[in-house]
Design an enzyme around this catalytic site. Structure first.
Site, PDB file in Angstrom:
ATOM      1  N   LYS A  80       0.848  -1.196   0.000  1.00 52.00           N
ATOM      2  CA  LYS A  80       0.000   0.000   0.000  1.00 52.00           C
ATOM      3  C   LYS A  80       0.880   1.241   0.000  1.00 52.00           C
ATOM      4  O   LYS A  80       1.869   1.311   0.728  1.00 52.00           O
ATOM      5  CB  LYS A  80      -0.908  -0.020   1.230  1.00 52.00           C
ATOM      6  CG  LYS A  80      -1.909   1.118   1.292  1.00 52.00           C
ATOM      7  CD  LYS A  80      -2.794   0.974   2.521  1.00 52.00           C
ATOM      8  CE  LYS A  80      -3.828   2.085   2.606  1.00 52.00           C
ATOM      9  NZ  LYS A  80      -4.712   1.934   3.793  1.00 52.00           N
ATOM     10  N   SER A 155      -9.593   1.739   2.894  1.00 52.98           N
ATOM     11  CA  SER A 155      -8.785   2.564   2.017  1.00 52.98           C
ATOM     12  C   SER A 155      -7.701   1.774   1.276  1.00 52.98           C
ATOM     13  O   SER A 155      -7.084   2.274   0.346  1.00 52.98           O
ATOM     14  CB  SER A 155      -8.117   3.673   2.832  1.00 52.98           C
ATOM     15  OG  SER A 155      -7.240   3.128   3.814  1.00 52.98           O
ATOM     16  N   SER A 179      -9.723  -0.608   7.226  1.00 53.50           N
ATOM     17  CA  SER A 179      -9.166  -0.373   5.895  1.00 53.50           C
ATOM     18  C   SER A 179      -8.445  -1.564   5.273  1.00 53.50           C
ATOM     19  O   SER A 179      -8.055  -1.510   4.109  1.00 53.50           O
ATOM     20  CB  SER A 179      -8.215   0.827   5.920  1.00 53.50           C
ATOM     21  OG  SER A 179      -8.932   2.015   6.129  1.00 53.50           O
TER      22      SER A 179
END
Length: 204
Positions: A80, A155, A179
């Site tokens: 990420k 996210s 997330s």
């Protein structure tokens, strides 16, 4: 090269590596072939690191050949884009950080490098992790690979979508309020949030 390499689970890929039935270089090339065939529609990645990944894969194959491999040695994974990666652009899904190239690794990246993983790239995300749909990246939304007109969750949208579509065998996300778990659920993959403090967060 077998066509189904990108359908392997992380456990199956690791077993094949340890049995020398496949090499890390083969897994890595298969992942990038899948990215080239798929990511223009899914948009899971913001930055790809193919040259670095192939170098890491070669080193991993050498470690495995010497019997020095760890469980993640040679496994292609995605990160990420909220995690600092030395020498590799880190944007947090924001144009504010578009040119930012860190000079240090986050602790989790240091641990993964010590384990001999292979980094295929940095994944798309809701800007500064503020969002739960994957639609709020400054670089455009990530799409659910199972239905491109649906959201993958957020996210950690790109990380979930990359694994779900076979572009990486695992991916790191971050999870303060769901997330990791929420995009994993929406994208049909396993997402795990460790107990807070179990994994170092420095470099996030």
């Amino acid at each position: 090269m077998p066509d189904d390499l990108t359908r392997l689970t992380i456990g199956e890929a690791g077993l094949k590596l340890r049995k020398r039935e496949v090499s890390s270089v083969e897994l890595t090339r298969a992942a990038f072939d899948r990215i080239r065939a798929t990511d223009d529609r899914v948009h899971a990645f913001l930055t790809l690191t193919e040259d670095l990944a192939l170098e890491q894969a070669k080193r991993a194959d050498e470690r495995i050949a010497k019997g020095e491999g760890a469980p993640l040695t040679g496994i292609p994974g995605a990160i990420k884009d909220v995690m600092s990666t030395r020498g590799v652009r880190t944007t947090c899904g924001s144009k504010i950080l578009e040119p930012f190239v860190p000079i240090y690794d986050a602790n989790v990246i240091t641990l993964l490098n010590e384990a001999g993983f292979v980094m295929v790239g940095k994944t798309n995300m809701d800007e500064f992790a503020m969002g739960s749909s994957g639609e709020n990246s400054a670089y455009g939304p990530t799409h659910n690979p199972w239905a491109l007109d649906r959201v993958p969750g957020g996210s950690s949208a790109g990380s979930a979508a990359a694994v779900a579509s076979g572009m990486a065998y695992f991916a790191l996300g971050s999870d303060t309020g769901g997330s990791i778990r929420q995009p994993a659920a929406l994208s049909g993959v396993v997402g795990f949030k460790p107990t807070y403090g179990r994994v170092p967060t420095a470099g996030m």
